[in-house]
Design a protein around this motif. Structure first.
Motif, PDB file in Angstrom:
ATOM      1  N   ARG A  13       1.139  -1.050  -0.184  1.00 18.40           N
ATOM      2  CA  ARG A  13      -0.049   0.087   0.178  1.00 18.40           C
ATOM      3  C   ARG A  13       1.042   1.266   0.212  1.00 18.40           C
ATOM      4  O   ARG A  13       0.725   2.266  -0.637  1.00 18.40           O
ATOM      5  CB  ARG A  13      -0.950  -0.099   1.439  1.00 18.40           C
ATOM      6  CG  ARG A  13      -1.598   1.226   1.962  1.00 18.40           C
ATOM      7  CD  ARG A  13      -3.026   1.310   0.550  1.00 18.40           C
ATOM      8  NE  ARG A  13      -3.602   2.575   0.693  1.00 18.40           N
ATOM      9  CZ  ARG A  13      -3.973   2.825  -0.003  1.00 18.40           C
ATOM     10  NH1 ARG A  13      -3.667   2.971  -1.132  1.00 18.40           N
ATOM     11  NH2 ARG A  13      -4.936   4.048  -0.025  1.00 18.40           N
ATOM     12  N   ILE A  14       2.219   1.094   0.980  1.00 17.46           N
ATOM     13  CA  ILE A  14       3.122   2.531   0.481  1.00 17.46           C
ATOM     14  C   ILE A  14       3.686   2.662  -0.416  1.00 17.46           C
ATOM     15  O   ILE A  14       3.639   3.956  -1.100  1.00 17.46           O
ATOM     16  CB  ILE A  14       3.753   1.751   2.296  1.00 17.46           C
ATOM     17  CG1 ILE A  14       3.201   2.111   3.067  1.00 17.46           C
ATOM     18  CG2 ILE A  14       5.283   3.475   1.819  1.00 17.46           C
ATOM     19  CD1 ILE A  14       4.575   2.334   4.263  1.00 17.46           C
ATOM     20  N   GLN A  15       3.359   1.375  -1.391  1.00 18.27           N
ATOM     21  CA  GLN A  15       4.557   1.548  -2.363  1.00 18.27           C
ATOM     22  C   GLN A  15       3.963   1.760  -3.779  1.00 18.27           C
ATOM     23  O   GLN A  15       4.309   2.876  -4.336  1.00 18.27           O
ATOM     24  CB  GLN A  15       5.324   0.577  -2.785  1.00 18.27           C
ATOM     25  CG  GLN A  15       6.578  -0.313  -2.238  1.00 18.27           C
ATOM     26  CD  GLN A  15       6.767  -1.695  -2.823  1.00 18.27           C
ATOM     27  OE1 GLN A  15       5.897  -2.182  -3.115  1.00 18.27           O
ATOM     28  NE2 GLN A  15       7.801  -2.460  -2.072  1.00 18.27           N
ATOM     29  N   GLN A  16       2.335   1.764  -3.728  1.00 18.78           N
ATOM     30  CA  GLN A  16       1.254   2.477  -4.267  1.00 18.78           C
ATOM     31  C   GLN A  16       1.250   3.905  -4.283  1.00 18.78           C
ATOM     32  O   GLN A  16       0.176   4.869  -5.611  1.00 18.78           O
ATOM     33  CB  GLN A  16      -0.036   2.025  -4.109  1.00 18.78           C
ATOM     34  CG  GLN A  16      -0.045   0.134  -4.564  1.00 18.78           C
ATOM     35  CD  GLN A  16      -1.257  -0.795  -4.140  1.00 18.78           C
ATOM     36  OE1 GLN A  16      -2.229   0.180  -3.881  1.00 18.78           O
ATOM     37  NE2 GLN A  16      -1.083  -1.682  -4.967  1.00 18.78           N
ATOM     38  N   ARG A  19       4.801   9.913  -5.775  1.00 16.45           N
ATOM     39  CA  ARG A  19       5.511  11.165  -4.774  1.00 16.45           C
ATOM     40  C   ARG A  19       4.918  12.217  -3.586  1.00 16.45           C
ATOM     41  O   ARG A  19       5.605  12.258  -2.606  1.00 16.45           O
ATOM     42  CB  ARG A  19       6.623  11.215  -5.641  1.00 16.45           C
ATOM     43  CG  ARG A  19       7.396  12.424  -4.650  1.00 16.45           C
ATOM     44  CD  ARG A  19       8.992  12.266  -5.682  1.00 16.45           C
ATOM     45  NE  ARG A  19       9.767  11.072  -5.734  1.00 16.45           N
ATOM     46  CZ  ARG A  19      10.864  11.671  -7.023  1.00 16.45           C
ATOM     47  NH1 ARG A  19      10.235  12.535  -7.894  1.00 16.45           N
ATOM     48  NH2 ARG A  19      11.699  10.591  -6.886  1.00 16.45           N
ATOM     49  N   THR A  20       3.973  12.838  -4.379  1.00 20.13           N
ATOM     50  CA  THR A  20       3.375  13.701  -3.982  1.00 20.13           C
ATOM     51  C   THR A  20       2.512  13.255  -2.449  1.00 20.13           C
ATOM     52  O   THR A  20       3.542  14.105  -1.243  1.00 20.13           O
ATOM     53  CB  THR A  20       2.476  14.573  -4.306  1.00 20.13           C
ATOM     54  OG1 THR A  20       2.904  14.599  -6.035  1.00 20.13           O
ATOM     55  CG2 THR A  20       1.523  15.511  -4.383  1.00 20.13           C
ATOM     56  N   GLU A  21       1.856  12.415  -2.339  1.00 21.48           N
ATOM     57  CA  GLU A  21       1.245  11.730  -1.207  1.00 21.48           C
ATOM     58  C   GLU A  21       1.806  10.981   0.038  1.00 21.48           C
ATOM     59  O   GLU A  21       2.287  11.585   0.987  1.00 21.48           O
ATOM     60  CB  GLU A  21       0.771   9.996  -1.931  1.00 21.48           C
ATOM     61  CG  GLU A  21      -0.226  10.706  -2.452  1.00 21.48           C
ATOM     62  CD  GLU A  21      -1.392   9.327  -2.559  1.00 21.48           C
ATOM     63  OE1 GLU A  21      -2.581   8.987  -2.569  1.00 21.48           O
ATOM     64  OE2 GLU A  21      -1.080   8.052  -3.248  1.00 21.48           O
ATOM     65  N   LYS A  22       3.095  10.923  -0.608  1.00 18.81           N
ATOM     66  CA  LYS A  22       4.661  10.463   0.188  1.00 18.81           C
ATOM     67  C   LYS A  22       4.692  11.655   1.211  1.00 18.81           C
ATOM     68  O   LYS A  22       4.999  11.789   2.015  1.00 18.81           O
ATOM     69  CB  LYS A  22       5.946   9.841  -0.085  1.00 18.81           C
ATOM     70  CG  LYS A  22       5.763   8.321  -0.866  1.00 18.81           C
ATOM     71  CD  LYS A  22       6.223   7.558  -1.125  1.00 18.81           C
ATOM     72  CE  LYS A  22       5.625   6.123  -1.334  1.00 18.81           C
ATOM     73  NZ  LYS A  22       6.933   5.388  -2.404  1.00 18.81           N
ATOM     74  N   VAL A  23       5.548  12.546   0.619  1.00 17.43           N
ATOM     75  CA  VAL A  23       5.273  14.036   0.786  1.00 17.43           C
ATOM     76  C   VAL A  23       4.684  14.534   1.481  1.00 17.43           C
ATOM     77  O   VAL A  23       5.076  15.434   3.311  1.00 17.43           O
ATOM     78  CB  VAL A  23       6.158  14.730  -0.625  1.00 17.43           C
ATOM     79  CG1 VAL A  23       6.726  15.990   0.222  1.00 17.43           C
ATOM     80  CG2 VAL A  23       7.346  14.632  -1.065  1.00 17.43           C
ATOM     81  N   PHE A  24       3.400  14.578   1.118  1.00 17.90           N
ATOM     82  CA  PHE A  24       2.190  15.052   2.280  1.00 17.90           C
ATOM     83  C   PHE A  24       2.517  14.339   3.172  1.00 17.90           C
ATOM     84  O   PHE A  24       1.941  15.053   4.429  1.00 17.90           O
ATOM     85  CB  PHE A  24       0.861  14.870   1.529  1.00 17.90           C
ATOM     86  CG  PHE A  24      -0.017  15.230   2.023  1.00 17.90           C
ATOM     87  CD1 PHE A  24      -0.649  17.364   2.626  1.00 17.90           C
ATOM     88  CD2 PHE A  24      -1.090  14.373   2.795  1.00 17.90           C
ATOM     89  CE1 PHE A  24      -1.956  17.181   3.224  1.00 17.90           C
ATOM     90  CE2 PHE A  24      -1.766  14.884   3.478  1.00 17.90           C
ATOM     91  CZ  PHE A  24      -2.332  16.135   3.471  1.00 17.90           C
ATOM     92  N   TYR A  25       2.386  12.843   3.764  1.00 13.24           N
ATOM     93  CA  TYR A  25       2.340  12.126   4.671  1.00 13.24           C
ATOM     94  C   TYR A  25       3.387  12.482   5.479  1.00 13.24           C
ATOM     95  O   TYR A  25       3.358  12.569   7.049  1.00 13.24           O
ATOM     96  CB  TYR A  25       1.652  11.242   4.616  1.00 13.24           C
ATOM     97  CG  TYR A  25       0.221  10.739   4.395  1.00 13.24           C
ATOM     98  CD1 TYR A  25      -1.028  11.261   4.643  1.00 13.24           C
ATOM     99  CD2 TYR A  25       0.360   9.885   2.535  1.00 13.24           C
ATOM    100  CE1 TYR A  25      -1.766  10.820   4.055  1.00 13.24           C
ATOM    101  CE2 TYR A  25      -0.798   9.254   2.381  1.00 13.24           C
ATOM    102  CZ  TYR A  25      -2.317   9.903   3.273  1.00 13.24           C
ATOM    103  OH  TYR A  25      -3.382   9.945   2.624  1.00 13.24           O
ATOM    104  N   GLY A  26       5.006  12.593   5.191  1.00 11.65           N
ATOM    105  CA  GLY A  26       5.834  12.826   5.624  1.00 11.65           C
ATOM    106  C   GLY A  26       6.049  14.298   6.578  1.00 11.65           C
ATOM    107  O   GLY A  26       6.380  14.234   7.233  1.00 11.65           O
ATOM    108  N   SER A  27       5.629  15.424   5.225  1.00 13.31           N
ATOM    109  CA  SER A  27       5.248  16.361   5.819  1.00 13.31           C
ATOM    110  C   SER A  27       3.967  16.428   7.655  1.00 13.31           C
ATOM    111  O   SER A  27       4.420  17.087   8.634  1.00 13.31           O
ATOM    112  CB  SER A  27       5.059  17.623   4.720  1.00 13.31           C
ATOM    113  OG  SER A  27       3.998  17.261   4.809  1.00 13.31           O
TER     114      SER A  27
END
Length: 103
Positions: A13-16, A19-27
């Protein structure tokens, strides 16, 4: 205890995520950590300031007690009957017209 299937599903699920979603959740996670650390820092600082305030109030109370004691001593030393006895013991007279009060 999580099994391999649930951790594998989470990884896929994380791999899906894009990049924008990962940056958003990381922030979001980073912001939450910064806020948590800031709250802890501010509470610690507040406790330090409260402790210093308590110390200052204790010093003020001690000084006020010293001042009150000094005022009481001045009042006792300047009583009229005490001054009269001192004047008589040194063969002087006490005249109220010659007494001046300085404040």
């Amino acid at each position: 205890m999580p099994d391999r299937r649930s951790s594998g599903v989470l990884q896929t699920r994380i791999q899906q995520f894009s990049r924008t979603e990962k940056v958003f959740y990381g922030s979001i996670v980073l912001t939450a950590l910064i806020v948590a650390v800031s709250i802890i820092f501010m509470q610690t600082r507040l406790l330090q300031v409260q402790h210093e305030l308590t110390d200052v109030n204790a010093q003020i109370n001690r000084k006020q007690t010293e001042l009150d004691d000094a005022k009481q001593e001045v009042n006792e030393l300047s009583r009229a009957d005490r001054l009269s006895k001192l004047a008589e013991s040194q063969e002087l007279s006490r005249s109220n017209t010659q007494i001046k009060t300085v404040e």
